[in-house]
Enzyme design. Sequence first.
Site, short mmCIF file in Angstrom:
data_model
loop_
_atom_site.label_atom_id
_atom_site.label_comp_id
_atom_site.label_asym_id
_atom_site.label_seq_id
_atom_site.Cartn_x
_atom_site.Cartn_y
_atom_site.Cartn_z
N ASN A 18 39.76 37.40 42.33
CA ASN A 18 39.65 37.97 43.57
C ASN A 18 38.11 38.48 43.84
O ASN A 18 37.74 38.53 44.85
CB ASN A 18 40.80 39.04 43.73
CG ASN A 18 42.20 38.43 44.15
OD1 ASN A 18 42.09 38.26 45.20
ND2 ASN A 18 43.09 38.37 43.14
N LEU A 94 44.09 47.60 35.94
CA LEU A 94 45.25 48.00 35.33
C LEU A 94 45.23 49.55 35.07
O LEU A 94 46.10 49.79 34.05
CB LEU A 94 45.81 46.92 34.33
CG LEU A 94 45.86 45.61 34.70
CD1 LEU A 94 46.20 44.77 33.33
CD2 LEU A 94 47.15 45.35 35.55
N HIS A 113 48.02 43.40 46.16
CA HIS A 113 49.19 43.26 45.28
C HIS A 113 49.98 41.88 45.78
O HIS A 113 50.02 41.43 46.66
CB HIS A 113 50.26 44.37 45.54
CG HIS A 113 51.67 44.46 45.03
ND1 HIS A 113 51.19 44.95 43.33
CD2 HIS A 113 52.91 44.07 45.11
CE1 HIS A 113 52.77 45.00 42.85
NE2 HIS A 113 53.53 44.33 43.87
C1 GRF Z 1 46.04 39.30 41.22
O1 GRF Z 1 47.32 38.72 41.32
C2 GRF Z 1 46.06 40.79 42.11
O2 GRF Z 1 46.96 40.70 43.05
C3 GRF Z 1 46.67 41.78 40.91
O3 GRF Z 1 46.21 41.24 39.81
C4 GRF Z 1 45.57 40.01 39.89
C5 GRF Z 1 44.14 39.84 39.63
O4 GRF Z 1 43.74 38.49 39.40
N1 GRF Z 1 46.54 43.05 41.35
P1 GRF Z 1 42.16 38.48 39.29
O5 GRF Z 1 41.82 39.15 37.98
O6 GRF Z 1 41.67 38.65 40.56
O7 GRF Z 1 42.24 36.75 39.10
#
Ligand code: GRF
Length: 215
Positions: A18, A94, A113
């Site tokens: 992301n 997290l 989310h």
């Molecule tokens: C994503 O699915 C987001 O919705 C959640 O954690 C994941 C992160 O994935 N909060 P990335 O590290 O961005 O690939």
Amino acid sequence: MKDFPLNVAIFASGGGSNAQAIADAIRDGKLNARIGLCVSNKIDAGVLLRMEELDIPTVVLSPRFFESDQVYTDQILHELESKDINFIALAGYLRKVPTEVVRRFKNRLVNIHPALLPSFGGKGYYGRRVHEAVLEYGVKWTGVTVHLVDEEYDMGPIVLQEPVRVEPGDTPETLAARVLELEHRVYPEAIGLFAEGRITVKGRKVVVGPRNAKR
Ligand code: GRF
């Protein structure tokens, strides 16, 4: 920051796809912002390498490194201030963001989310567990939610949501992959609404104003 309305800090603990999507949207001229800092609580998080490759400053901060929660919080605030950060995007972060940071960044702190909140959210619902719960419950639609972060997990006002159909035969992995692909479009779009000054928060409702509206 004069040239950019948003100077974003990305907080992430994982691979950072992301974060990458946000950086790509900026590069492609689809999002008028800059990423001024990447904060992780994990020294081996993939997001750090991705951001370093883009010359984005990174910092690893975990409460374990600090003598008290207050010193840890102060260090986060110091990092944000020293980089003139005015917006935070959590992208697979997290850890709970300290309350003082949440308060300072009220209405300027968002999370993504991988489900349609308020379903399948809250403490313990992260990563694969979200998609497992969706499949176990048997809902026909899941999706993506971008929301403001307040002091309760996954409960802040919703900025954007988009649905994903649950297909027969889906596994947590296949579903996660489709949701993640959508996240990569929706997250930069949601941040763009802030960059364009189109977001007003009224109680727990987020009102999205028309394009080109001035604040
Ligand atoms: C994503 O699915 C987001 O919705 C959640 O954690 C994941 C992160 O994935 N909060 P990335 O590290 O961005 O690939």
